[in-house]
Design an enzyme around this catalytic site. Structure first.
Site, PDB file in Angstrom:
ATOM      1  N   ASP A 135     -33.864  14.818  31.771  1.00 49.13           N
ATOM      2  CA  ASP A 135     -34.212  13.415  32.051  1.00 49.13           C
ATOM      3  C   ASP A 135     -33.952  13.031  33.504  1.00 49.13           C
ATOM      4  O   ASP A 135     -34.413  12.006  33.976  1.00 49.13           O
ATOM      5  CB  ASP A 135     -33.411  12.500  31.109  1.00 49.13           C
ATOM      6  CG  ASP A 135     -33.863  11.044  31.183  1.00 49.13           C
ATOM      7  OD1 ASP A 135     -35.083  10.804  31.294  1.00 49.13           O
ATOM      8  OD2 ASP A 135     -33.011  10.146  31.145  1.00 49.13           O
TER       9      ASP A 135
ATOM     10  N   SER B 123     -37.134   4.870  30.906  1.00 48.05           N
ATOM     11  CA  SER B 123     -37.813   5.745  29.940  1.00 48.05           C
ATOM     12  C   SER B 123     -38.127   4.975  28.660  1.00 48.05           C
ATOM     13  O   SER B 123     -37.300   4.192  28.176  1.00 48.05           O
ATOM     14  CB  SER B 123     -36.916   6.928  29.564  1.00 48.05           C
ATOM     15  OG  SER B 123     -36.373   7.534  30.700  1.00 48.05           O
TER      16      SER B 123
ATOM     17  N   GLN C 212     -42.437  12.878  28.738  1.00 55.06           N
ATOM     18  CA  GLN C 212     -41.810  11.559  28.705  1.00 55.06           C
ATOM     19  C   GLN C 212     -42.779  10.498  29.207  1.00 55.06           C
ATOM     20  O   GLN C 212     -43.597  10.775  30.080  1.00 55.06           O
ATOM     21  CB  GLN C 212     -40.567  11.564  29.615  1.00 55.06           C
ATOM     22  CG  GLN C 212     -39.787  10.265  29.595  1.00 55.06           C
ATOM     23  CD  GLN C 212     -38.575  10.311  30.508  1.00 55.06           C
ATOM     24  OE1 GLN C 212     -38.626   9.843  31.642  1.00 55.06           O
ATOM     25  NE2 GLN C 212     -37.485  10.883  30.040  1.00 55.06           N
TER      26      GLN C 212
END
Length: 299
Positions: free
Chosen positions: A213, A234, A284
């Site tokens: 991430d 996100s 993502q």
């Protein structure tokens, strides 16, 4: 000092309160003062992994971030044993703060099975990590420039102070202060700081979830560096685990953003082992809001 990775000793360590109920505390909080998404994904996977047998390995996870996390209070992780089958098991995890879910995740685990059906893409040809500078060394180099504007200096000092528990070596580091449009692609060598060692593969997957991430959504901003970002967070995060790997060994993180629009950006990533084996795929989507530029180009 302890040579073991802080990612194992504190960041991803959970306290078991009940059979399928865990509490997580925090280690690294980004300058946004929200909880770092990678930490929530990593901790949720730790909780899910505690609810399957030793022989089952995670092969995929799908997560949604539904509320901003509060770094001032612990996170409760509630695991539901959704299905336990002969080959595959599914575990659902809900992360809770202030009595409300901040994050939901489903992880699927599989008992190892051999198959003649196998293929993968080819790893990009890049210089080895030993020939490249770390992110800290690059920042240090910029800070030594006497002509560096004060606001850039402040920004770089802030990044330096964040003390992320990951080693990062960008392959083609962009000039941080050049606003030239770049392709929405980046290549980074990444690994966990410290030693993790030969342990249950599930633990390395939890660490990879944390690493995956970091700087991921920023790939979508590379063609839009003339804009000042007001808000970036996100929305969801998915991962597929293909082959065993060590998260404390260098892996190449190949990131690209095929699309951005409607205040959202999509990013895809592949984590390659040094020997060319594709270990992990990540996708993502996130919200990206920028300040509307008052003077649009007349061209």
């Amino acid at each position: 000092g302890d040579l073991r990775s802080v990612l194992i000793t504190s960041v991803l360590s959970l306290e078991r309160l009940e059979l399928d109920l865990f509490r997580g505390r925090h280690h690294w909080v980004p300058s946004t003062q929200r909880l770092f998404g990678g930490q929530i994904v990593g901790q949720a996977l730790v909780a899910a992994a505690c609810a399957v047998s030793h022989d089952e390995q995670v092969h995929s996870l799908h997560c949604y971030f539904v509320r901003a996390g509060d770094p001032k209070v612990p996170v409760l992780y509630e695991v539901e044993r959704t299905r336990t089958g002969k080959s595959f098991s599914v575990r659902s995890v809900k992360a809770i703060q202030h009595g409300k879910p901040i994050f939901t995740c489903q992880a699927s685990f599989q008992l190892s099975q051999e198959s003649p059906v196998q293929h993968q893409f080819t790893m990009p040809a890049v210089p080895p990590p030993e020939e490249l500078l770390t992110q800290e060394e690059l920042i240090q180099k910029f800070l030594q420039n006497p002509n560096l504007a004060e606001r850039y200096r402040k920004h770089l000092n802030k990044i330096q102070a964040e003390n992320v528990p990951i080693d990062i070596k960008p392959v083609n580091p962009p000039n941080m202060f050049c606003l030239e449009v770049q392709e929405p692609k980046q290549l980074l060598w990444v690994r966990a700081r410290g030693y993790i060692g030969e342990t249950d593969m599930k633990l390395h997957c939890c660490v990879a979830a944390y690493i995956s991430d970091y700087a991921f959504l920023g790939t979508a901003l590379l063609p839009h560096r003339q804009h000042h970002v007001k808000f970036m967070v996100s929305l969801d995060h998915s991962m597929w685990f293909h082959a065993p790997f060590r998260a404390d060994h260098w892996m190449l993180y190949e990131c690209e953003s095929p699309w951005a629009g409607g205040c959202r950006g999509l990013v895809q990533g592949r984590l390659w082992r040094r020997d060319g084996v594709l270990a992990v795929t990540c996708v993502q989507e996130g919200v990206i809001r920028v300040e509307q530029t008052p003077n649009p180009s007349k061209l």
